[in-house]
Structures are given as structure tokens and as C-alpha cells.
Design a protein around this motif. Structure first.
Motif, mmCIF file in Angstrom:
data_model
loop_
_atom_site.group_PDB
_atom_site.id
_atom_site.type_symbol
_atom_site.label_atom_id
_atom_site.label_comp_id
_atom_site.label_asym_id
_atom_site.label_seq_id
_atom_site.Cartn_x
_atom_site.Cartn_y
_atom_site.Cartn_z
ATOM 1 N N ARG A 160 77.952 16.760 47.520
ATOM 2 C CA ARG A 160 79.212 16.035 47.326
ATOM 3 C C ARG A 160 79.521 15.858 45.844
ATOM 4 N NH1 ARG A 160 80.132 10.155 49.329
ATOM 5 N NH2 ARG A 160 82.337 10.132 48.780
ATOM 6 N N ALA A 161 78.464 15.587 45.080
ATOM 7 C CA ALA A 161 78.662 15.419 43.635
ATOM 8 C C ALA A 161 79.150 16.735 43.035
ATOM 9 C CB ALA A 161 77.361 14.985 42.972
ATOM 10 N N VAL A 165 69.473 7.476 45.352
ATOM 11 C CA VAL A 165 70.119 8.102 46.517
ATOM 12 C C VAL A 165 71.427 7.374 46.819
ATOM 13 C CG1 VAL A 165 69.726 9.133 48.792
ATOM 14 C CG2 VAL A 165 67.795 8.461 47.388
ATOM 15 N N ASP A 166 72.276 7.291 45.799
ATOM 16 C CA ASP A 166 73.527 6.550 45.960
ATOM 17 C C ASP A 166 74.570 7.185 45.036
ATOM 18 O OD1 ASP A 166 75.656 4.696 45.605
ATOM 19 O OD2 ASP A 166 74.373 3.109 46.398
ATOM 20 N N ILE A 167 75.492 7.906 45.626
ATOM 21 C CA ILE A 167 76.448 8.660 44.822
ATOM 22 C C ILE A 167 77.354 7.735 44.020
ATOM 23 C CG2 ILE A 167 78.258 8.898 46.598
ATOM 24 C CD1 ILE A 167 78.445 11.887 45.592
ATOM 25 N N ASN A 168 77.658 6.564 44.574
ATOM 26 C CA ASN A 168 78.539 5.622 43.879
ATOM 27 C C ASN A 168 77.859 5.055 42.643
ATOM 28 O OD1 ASN A 168 79.016 4.865 47.180
ATOM 29 N ND2 ASN A 168 80.679 5.725 45.989
ATOM 30 N N THR A 182 73.096 15.868 50.835
ATOM 31 C CA THR A 182 74.530 15.578 50.951
ATOM 32 C C THR A 182 75.091 15.061 49.633
ATOM 33 O OG1 THR A 182 74.036 14.931 53.193
ATOM 34 C CG2 THR A 182 76.212 14.384 52.408
ATOM 35 N N ILE A 183 74.301 14.222 48.965
ATOM 36 C CA ILE A 183 74.783 13.653 47.700
ATOM 37 C C ILE A 183 74.905 14.742 46.634
ATOM 38 C CG2 ILE A 183 74.106 12.166 45.779
ATOM 39 C CD1 ILE A 183 73.158 10.144 47.839
ATOM 40 N N GLN A 195 69.419 12.112 41.440
ATOM 41 C CA GLN A 195 69.611 11.213 42.587
ATOM 42 C C GLN A 195 68.261 10.966 43.229
ATOM 43 O OE1 GLN A 195 71.770 9.387 44.033
ATOM 44 N NE2 GLN A 195 73.624 9.891 42.929
ATOM 45 N N TYR A 221 69.970 13.050 53.140
ATOM 46 C CA TYR A 221 70.805 12.140 52.336
ATOM 47 C C TYR A 221 70.959 12.692 50.922
ATOM 48 C CZ TYR A 221 70.395 8.580 55.947
ATOM 49 O OH TYR A 221 70.465 7.901 57.126
ATOM 50 N N ILE A 268 85.201 9.958 44.514
ATOM 51 C CA ILE A 268 83.980 9.196 44.752
ATOM 52 C C ILE A 268 84.104 7.819 44.117
ATOM 53 C CG2 ILE A 268 81.515 9.117 44.221
ATOM 54 C CD1 ILE A 268 81.637 12.233 44.522
#
Lengths: 323, 260
Positions: A233-234, A189-192, A229-230, A215, A226, B249
Motif C-alpha cells: 500500500r505504501a 506495522v502501522d501505515i498511518n 499489505t502495508i 514497517q 499485515y 493514507i
């Protein structure tokens, strides 16, 4: 007065990933499954191309997971045999592919050997002719032994193998290159970190066009927003031209939902929450349906009723809600 | 960020000689180097080497033989552009028009016809603007004009006109203020571009000044830049500023990943 055109104009396309190999392609599958290729956000058919519809992978494990009776009964006795379970998923539930998880390999469950796991892969490949997703048990150290044998057992079948994390991606890259499989890149759960894992895979010489992003997944009520959203956003980043985020995405809905209180305990404990028999599959279907709108391309699902519901949902969404 | 590589420009001696001697290898070499450094457009400028349309077309062809990137045609003469724009395999960026009605009416039909884009310098017949307000006024004129020609905001790259820090120290703030307001014309906004190195003309610490000003412009909406794309520190600064503005990102290896 003419209304202004408010359609989004995206500049890029999500990667197209094909899973499975037919006889002509060096495998034994009757058909392949392709996801991705979109040029717009989910279901916005008026805005861009959505060449492939989202798919459902039937959840199958080498050992029955510690699931509530409601789910085990809905699946039936076949849950005790991965081959029969997989067959039921394909023949009765009409899933597009099978997601096979080596739950029993976990040292805390049965500590099944890599050779045992490989045998399960072979058996399931024989039992069904749809493409396969193969997961370890989630224990990195054990998976480093389990996945190479499973991968080899499915050599040439163009499976999707899960999962490559920041900590263990080298092993997965090596086996997937050697045995010609695709990779699930995983981030917590971390897009970065998701982007970073893809960079690492690319650096290791793996083509990102053969990657599906994961994710992890959260059930409704447990960080659902969460993950939503990821995924969204991805997908937006991918459509805007970020090649590192242009992979299709997978969600393990069945694997997550059936662990949470709301899908496990009945009315006697959760007073006023309604019968678990209805609530459980509904919880799974709701999560799956919403993840579809965030940008999920592959949903791993378990309950037959939830699967049926989502199959209908996908068709309806693609028709733009028109019957 | 849209990187427009500035090096295929007859202002550089080797390019000027290459044009005169029709030595395509020099053009190709600089094209390749800039493409490897991740340029999105290759700017092509004939400078004083020639005023013949066929020479401009030849330069474009040399670039296109080497890479399949779009061209930024650094020329504002209709007679040249009429020949050069159709030679481009991908819709080019025409560099540039001013807010002068006559100029725009000459250039925009060619640009619109080929679905190309154009850089709009926010100056007019009266010359360069010296305030943010004048910049915005001129930008508004250009914006309205491209709409008249049926072009969309993403076909317009507004240039706030960067002036040398050393000689016109009061201008940098006006440029930043003006650029910030260009973004308000439409949603999604038009592009904002600049020739970055003007800011450091005549200074000693050229590269540092370019970097700092790039970051400040990005904070005010800059999303395209004409630059020395091989200036690694400058590009790193821009990549970082873009992330700080949440334009992409973040990942730990974002610099390395850009150069892959």
C-alpha cells in the motif's frame, strides 16, 4: 481484435536513496548502493522503470544473537567477531551491504557501552568496503546514547541509521544531519504512523529523499500478511504521488525469522515439519522472496543458503522468469 | 484531489485591469499565491478584457514565468486555443467543451495533438441538463468522442454542471447522481471536475455551502475542482473528504503535511 492495454500508468517515482560514500565522496567505501527510483510495482519490467535491483544486507551483530545452532553453525565461528562475520558476508555470500546491529548494547543482553559499540563500527568499516547500515539495540533510552557515538565513528560514510520512531526521531535527525547519514524511519506495522514519522522527519528539516521506511517485519505465520499489505500500500501510494510514502523500504527478514518456533525447533518437537536444517533457511527465503514482491528494496538476511536463494530469485524475477 | 486555482480570471477587477495595462506583476502575484496554496493547475481566463489570442498567450506566459505548474486555459474558441495551447510548457487542461458534436470536432483535434486534457461540460445545444439521466447521456457523448480522437480517459474531466442551490434547489441531487455514474464509463475512470462556487451563488452562507457540497461531490467521485484554493477551510474539508474516501493514507498531521 486488438487487446486493450491493461498496463498501470503511475504518475510518480519512488525516491532514489544511495548508501555509502567512496573516497571521492568523503568516505572510504569501495562502492555505494542505490535503491529506489522505480516508476512501477516490483519486477513489472514491462510497465515502468526499475533502475536498481533490490539488495541484500548481510545481518551482522556486535554480539552473536540468541539464534538456533542450525544458523550459528551455517555461519561458522566468524559469528563471534563482527569484522570476520561481515567479511564472510561480503566475500563468501556476496551481499551488497552490511547491516550491523548492536545486539550487545541491550541492557538485558550485555549492556555494552556506547564507546564499545562505536569501536565495533570502526572495526567493521575497516574490515569491509561495502556500505553500512547501523542499528541500535532497540531500547530507545540506550540507543539515544549508542547511536550518536556509532554515527560519529562512521562520520562521512553515508550510512543508513536505524531507526527513527515517533518517540525518538529528534536524536536521530540531529546525528544524521551532523554526520551525513541516511535515516530509517520506523513504524510498528502501522501505515498511518509510518506516514506520520515521515512527516515528523520532514518537519525536523530532514529531506525525505534520504529516508528508507521500515514497517518492522513479520515472519511468515506472525502477521506476515499485515506487513506485506502495508509495504504494498505504501508503494502504491508513493507511485500515485504521495511524496510522504515515496521512500524505499527495508525488511529485517533474518532478524525476525530466526526468532520464531518454526525456524528454531527441530522435528523432535514439530513432528512432521521436516528437518530444521532445511526448514529454517527455507522459511527465511520464502519470507524474503515474498516481501520483494510487496515492495521491499533492502532485505536484511542471515542464513547463507537463504541469501543464495534470494540472489537467484531476484535475478530470475528481473528476467521475467526467463532463463 | 486536483486543485485548479480560479483566481487569474478577468472576472476579477484587478486581473482585468492587469490584462488591459499589461501589468504582469498582478498575474504573477496571484499565480504565486495560488501555487503556495498548493494549486495543481492555474486557470487562466481572459473574460471580457480582450478577445485577442496574443493577450491570452501573454497571460499564460506570465504564469509560466512565475511557476512551472500546468495551465487550465479557460476558453473554448478554437482560434484562441490554436495559439494558446502551443505556448503551454506542460500539457494544459482546456476549459471547456460541451457535448455538441460541432464544438467537440473543433476543439478535440487541438487537444489531442498536444496531448492536453479537456473539461467536458455535460450540456448540449439544447442547454443545461436538468436531470441526472441527461447529464449521463451528454457525458457519454463526450466520452465516446474523446475515444474517437484517440485520447485516454485520464485526459477527460467531466463537469456535471453545478447549478445554484438558491434558484434550482432540485438540481444538487441530480448533479450528485450524475457524477456517480460518470465513474462507470471506464476503469480507471475519467476525472470529474466542477466549478464549485456555482452552488452558492446568491446565498448568504457561501463558504459553508461550498464546503458541504464539495464533500458530497467527493463521495460521488469528484477528483478535481476549480476553486479558491486559498480558502483554507474549504481545502481542509476536501483533504478530509478524500481521506474518508480512502484516496490517500491517513496520518495525524495530514493537514499540516499538505501545506508543507
Amino acid at each position: 481484435m486488438e487487446l486493450p492495454d491493461v498496463k498501470e500508468k503511475w504518475t510518480a517515482q519512488i525516491n532514489q536513496v544511495t548508501i555509502g560514500a567512496t573516497k571521492d565522496q568523503g568516505g572510504t567505501r569501495a562502492r555505494t548502493v542505490t535503491v529506489g527510483g522505480q516508476t512501477t510495482m516490483p519486477f513489472l519490467t514491462f510497465e515502468g522503470e526499475l533502475p536498481f535491483k533490490p539488495v541484500i544486507a548481510g545481518y551482522v551483530a556486535d554480539t552473536p544473537p540468541g539464534w538456533p545452532e542450525v544458523l550459528i553453525n551455517a555461519i561458522g565461528k566468524e559469528i563471534n567477531s563482527p569484522e570476520e562475520w561481515a567479511q564472510k558476508c561480503v566475500e563468501e555470500y556476496g551481499v551488497d551491504l552490511i547491516s550491523l546491529k548492536m545486539v550487545g548494547a541491550d541492557p538485558a543482553v550485555k549492556d555494552a557501552s556506547p564507546a564499545d559499540c562505536a569501536r565495533v563500527v570502526e572495526d567493521v568499516l575497516k574490515a569491509v568496503d561495502v556500505p553500512l547500515i547501523i542499528w541500535g539495540c532497540g531500547d530507545d533510552e540506550k540507543d539515544n546514547h549508542v547511536l550518536p557515538e556509532c554515527s560519529q565513528a562512521a562520520k562521512g560514510e553515508n550510512c543508513l541509521i536505524g531507526s527513527a520512531k515517533e518517540s525518538n526521531y529528534m536524536t536521530i535527525v540531529a546525528i544524521c544531519k551532523a554526520d551525513k547519514h541516511k535515516i530509517i524511519s520506523e513504524a510498528p506495522v502501522d501505515i498511518n504512523i509510518g506516514k506520520q514519522v515521515n512527516i515528523l522527519l520532514q518537519d525536523a528539516g530532514f529531506d525525505l529523499k534520504d529516508v528508507v521506511m521500515f514497517q518492522t517485519t513479520a515472519a511468515l505465520g506472525y502477521g506476515f500478511d499485515y506487513v506485506y499489505t502495508i509495504l504494498e500500500r505504501a508503494r502504491i501510494a508513493g507511485l500515485k504521488g504521495d511524496k510522504l510514502m515515496a521512500s524505499p523500504q527495508i525488511c529485517d527478514v533474518g532478524g525476525e525469522v530466526w526468532r520464531i518456533k518454526e525456524a528454531v525447533v527441530d522435528e523432535d518437537v514439530l513432528t512432521g515439519w521436516g528437518k530444521l536444517e532445511k526448514r529454517g533457511p527455507m522459511w527465511e527465503a520464502v519470507c524474503a522472496g515474498v516481501y520483494l514482491q510487496a515492495g521491499a528494496d533492502i532485505l536484511i538476511m542471515a542464513h547463507p543458503e537463504a541469501i543464495k536463494n534470494i540472489q537467484m530469485t531476484i535475478d530470475q524475477f528481473l528476467k521475467g522468469g526467463k532463463e | 484531489m486536483i486543485f485548479i486555482g480560479e483566481r487569474v480570471n478577468a472576472g476579477f477587477k484587478d486581473i482585468k485591469e492587469a490584462i488591459i495595462n499589461k501589468d504582469g506583476d498582478v498575474i504573477k502575484e496571484w499565480t504565486r499565491k495560488q501555487a503556495d496554496a498548493k494549486a495543481d493547475y492555474i486557470d487562466v481566463n481572459l473574460g471580457t478584457a480582450s478577445n485577442k489570442p496574443e493577450d491570452l498567450c501573454w497571460m499564460i506566459e506570465m504564469v509560466q514565468e512565475e511557476v512551472d505548474l500546468p495551465i487550465s486555459i479557460d476558453n473554448n474558441k478554437p482560434v484562441m486555443l490554436k495559439e494558446a495551447v502551443p505556448v503551454c510548457k506542460k500539457p494544459p487542461l482546456v476549459n471547456s467543451t460541451t457535448a455538441d458534436d460541432k464544438k467537440m470536432d473543433e476543439l478535440l483535434p487541438i487537444v489531442a495533438e498536444h496531448n492536453a486534457s479537456i473539461i467536458g461540460l455535460v450540456m448540449d445545444e439544447a442547454g443545461s441538463p436538468n436531470s441526472a439521466d441527461k447529464r449521463v447521456e451528454n457525458a457519454g457523448k463526450i466520452f465516446a468522442k474523446i475515444m474517437e480522437y484517440g485520447m485516454s480517459p485520464d485526459q477527460l474531466f467531466l463537469d456535471p454542471i453545478v447549478m445554484p442551490l438558491k434558484f434550482m434547489q432540485d438540481q444538487a441531487r441530480e448533479i450528485l447522481k450524475g457524477a456517480a455514474q460518470f465513474q462507470l464509463f471506464s476503469d480507471p475512470p475519467c476525472h470529474i471536475v466542477c466549478g464549485l462556487s456555482n452552488i452558492s451563488n446568491g446565498t448568504t452562507h457561501k463558504k459553508l455551502i461550498n464546503r458541504v457540497f464539495a464533500a458530497m461531490l467527493i463521495a460521488n467521485g469528484l477528483d478535481a475542482v476549480i476553486l479558491d484554493v486559498m480558502d483554507e477551510e474549504l481545502v481542509n474539508t476536501i483533504l478530509t473528504a478524500d481521506l474518508i474516501m480512502n484516496k490517500g493514507i491517513y496520518a495525524d498531521s495530514y493537514i499540516e503535511a499538505f501545506r508543507k
